[in-house]
Motif scaffolding. Structure first.
Motif, PDB file in Angstrom:
ATOM      1  N   GLU A   2       0.960  -1.194  -0.075  1.00 41.65           N
ATOM      2  CA  GLU A   2      -0.009  -0.072  -0.149  1.00 41.65           C
ATOM      3  C   GLU A   2       0.920   1.018  -0.049  1.00 41.65           C
ATOM      4  OE1 GLU A   2      -3.299   2.149   2.643  1.00 41.65           O
ATOM      5  OE2 GLU A   2      -3.585  -0.039   2.535  1.00 41.65           O
ATOM      6  N   VAL A   3       0.601   2.225  -0.748  1.00 41.70           N
ATOM      7  CA  VAL A   3       1.405   3.375  -1.068  1.00 41.70           C
ATOM      8  C   VAL A   3       0.848   4.530  -0.065  1.00 41.70           C
ATOM      9  CG1 VAL A   3       2.139   5.234  -2.534  1.00 41.70           C
ATOM     10  CG2 VAL A   3       1.656   2.823  -3.367  1.00 41.70           C
ATOM     11  N   VAL A   4       2.164   5.028   0.617  1.00 35.66           N
ATOM     12  CA  VAL A   4       2.031   6.068   1.591  1.00 35.66           C
ATOM     13  C   VAL A   4       2.657   7.127   1.453  1.00 35.66           C
ATOM     14  CG1 VAL A   4       2.090   6.746   4.234  1.00 35.66           C
ATOM     15  CG2 VAL A   4       1.071   4.413   3.525  1.00 35.66           C
ATOM     16  N   ALA A   5       2.302   8.487   1.151  1.00 37.60           N
ATOM     17  CA  ALA A   5       3.155   9.573   0.834  1.00 37.60           C
ATOM     18  C   ALA A   5       3.966   9.897   2.240  1.00 37.60           C
ATOM     19  CB  ALA A   5       2.174  10.813   0.584  1.00 37.60           C
ATOM     20  N   LEU A   6       5.040  10.251   2.068  1.00 41.13           N
ATOM     21  CA  LEU A   6       5.732  10.915   3.311  1.00 41.13           C
ATOM     22  C   LEU A   6       5.497  12.181   3.468  1.00 41.13           C
ATOM     23  CD1 LEU A   6       7.461   8.294   2.573  1.00 41.13           C
ATOM     24  CD2 LEU A   6       9.426   9.361   3.339  1.00 41.13           C
ATOM     25  N   ALA A   7       5.191  12.743   4.541  1.00 44.26           N
ATOM     26  CA  ALA A   7       4.715  13.934   4.887  1.00 44.26           C
ATOM     27  C   ALA A   7       6.282  14.810   4.810  1.00 44.26           C
ATOM     28  CB  ALA A   7       4.309  14.147   6.321  1.00 44.26           C
ATOM     29  N   GLU A   8       6.970  14.707   5.137  1.00 39.18           N
ATOM     30  CA  GLU A   8       8.549  15.395   5.342  1.00 39.18           C
ATOM     31  C   GLU A   8       9.841  14.402   4.533  1.00 39.18           C
ATOM     32  OE1 GLU A   8      10.582  18.034   4.927  1.00 39.18           O
ATOM     33  OE2 GLU A   8       8.688  18.612   5.863  1.00 39.18           O
ATOM     34  N   PRO A   9       9.812  14.215   3.580  1.00 43.74           N
ATOM     35  CA  PRO A   9      10.661  13.151   2.546  1.00 43.74           C
ATOM     36  C   PRO A   9      12.217  13.760   3.137  1.00 43.74           C
ATOM     37  CG  PRO A   9       9.148  13.868   1.043  1.00 43.74           C
ATOM     38  CD  PRO A   9       8.928  14.667   2.323  1.00 43.74           C
ATOM     39  N   SER A  10      12.395  14.956   3.251  1.00 42.14           N
ATOM     40  CA  SER A  10      13.843  15.509   3.565  1.00 42.14           C
ATOM     41  C   SER A  10      14.388  14.857   5.009  1.00 42.14           C
ATOM     42  CB  SER A  10      13.736  17.142   3.378  1.00 42.14           C
ATOM     43  OG  SER A  10      13.126  17.697   4.365  1.00 42.14           O
ATOM     44  N   ALA A  11      13.392  14.673   5.860  1.00 38.19           N
ATOM     45  CA  ALA A  11      13.880  14.186   7.163  1.00 38.19           C
ATOM     46  C   ALA A  11      14.361  12.699   7.078  1.00 38.19           C
ATOM     47  CB  ALA A  11      12.685  14.136   8.114  1.00 38.19           C
ATOM     48  N   HIS A  12      13.989  12.128   6.052  1.00 40.17           N
ATOM     49  CA  HIS A  12      14.374  10.678   5.994  1.00 40.17           C
ATOM     50  C   HIS A  12      15.366  10.014   4.695  1.00 40.17           C
ATOM     51  CE1 HIS A  12      11.361   9.958   9.074  1.00 40.17           C
ATOM     52  NE2 HIS A  12      10.278  10.671   8.250  1.00 40.17           N
ATOM     53  N   LEU A  13      15.108  10.952   3.739  1.00 42.10           N
ATOM     54  CA  LEU A  13      15.889  10.764   2.577  1.00 42.10           C
ATOM     55  C   LEU A  13      16.923  11.779   2.326  1.00 42.10           C
ATOM     56  CD1 LEU A  13      13.161   9.497   2.240  1.00 42.10           C
ATOM     57  CD2 LEU A  13      13.387   9.779  -0.220  1.00 42.10           C
ATOM     58  N   MET A  14      18.034  11.751   3.171  1.00 39.25           N
ATOM     59  CA  MET A  14      19.027  12.877   3.350  1.00 39.25           C
ATOM     60  C   MET A  14      20.131  12.641   2.002  1.00 39.25           C
ATOM     61  SD  MET A  14      19.809  12.435   7.475  1.00 39.25           S
ATOM     62  CE  MET A  14      19.214  10.851   7.256  1.00 39.25           C
ATOM     63  N   VAL A  15      20.211  11.878   1.469  1.00 37.95           N
ATOM     64  CA  VAL A  15      21.072  11.709   0.342  1.00 37.95           C
ATOM     65  C   VAL A  15      20.575  12.322  -1.058  1.00 37.95           C
ATOM     66  CG1 VAL A  15      22.683  10.399  -1.202  1.00 37.95           C
ATOM     67  CG2 VAL A  15      22.492   9.867   1.507  1.00 37.95           C
ATOM     68  N   ALA A  16      19.155  11.700  -1.149  1.00 40.34           N
ATOM     69  CA  ALA A  16      18.410  12.184  -2.192  1.00 40.34           C
ATOM     70  C   ALA A  16      18.318  13.902  -1.929  1.00 40.34           C
ATOM     71  CB  ALA A  16      17.063  11.475  -2.011  1.00 40.34           C
ATOM     72  N   THR A  17      17.832  14.136  -0.769  1.00 37.02           N
ATOM     73  CA  THR A  17      17.897  15.529  -0.650  1.00 37.02           C
ATOM     74  C   THR A  17      19.090  16.275  -0.708  1.00 37.02           C
ATOM     75  OG1 THR A  17      16.181  15.159   1.341  1.00 37.02           O
ATOM     76  CG2 THR A  17      17.051  17.257   1.354  1.00 37.02           C
TER      77      THR A  17
END
Length: 156
Positions: free
Chosen positions: A96-111
């Motif tokens: 099931e797909v869930v949108a991240l509310a704050e991706p920059s808090a978790h995806l540091m390298v992508a950020t």
């Protein structure tokens, strides 16, 4: 997290990722479990196509990488799934797909590569009995898959 990711002067690591993304279209960043946190992984590079990055938690890094690579290749060929959508992956789990509310808090390298405005979708996988982490019986009550966003109510 790997030592290259934790290094505040990680420009060499980021440059290798940029090169890998340019060559392959995306890369997968795996994070091994540490302490009470289970392993997780996410894509880096889908943002360059104006698509959300993909995240999976609670799977061993190799299995997570395979799942993310499979879904990323499908997303590039069509479009990303919508938040709340359930997708049966061939040879894989129901997600099931869930949108991240704050991706920059978790995806540091992508950020670090694409900025704080990145978008991300978590592929929340069902256990072997088809239960999701929001079920009290998920994995027979053992948990192990943090959900990094707010679950959207499914349309019936």
């Amino acid at each position: 997290m790997c030592s290259a990711c934790e290094d505040p002067d990680r420009s060499g690591y980021l440059e290798r990722l940029r090169e890998g993304v340019a060559e392959r279209g995306w890369m997968v960043q795996g994070v091994v479990n540490s302490g009470s946190y289970p392993p997780w992984a996410y894509t880096i590079g889908l943002s360059g196509y104006d698509l959300p990055e993909l995240v999976v938690t609670g799977l061993p890094v190799v299995a997570a990488g395979k799942l993310l690579n499979d879904v990323a290749s499908r997303v590039l060929g069509s479009s990303p799934p919508a938040a709340g959508e359930r997708v049966a992956l061939p040879g894989g789990p129901l997600v099931e797909v869930v949108a991240l509310a704050e991706p920059s808090a978790h995806l540091m390298v992508a950020t670090a590569l694409y900025g704080n405005e990145i978008r991300a979708l978590q592929l929340v996988h069902a256990d072997s009995c088809g239960r999701f982490p929001w079920s009290p019986d998920y994995r027979d009550g053992r948990g192990g898959q943090p959900v990094l966003g707010v679950r959207r109510a499914r349309q019936m």
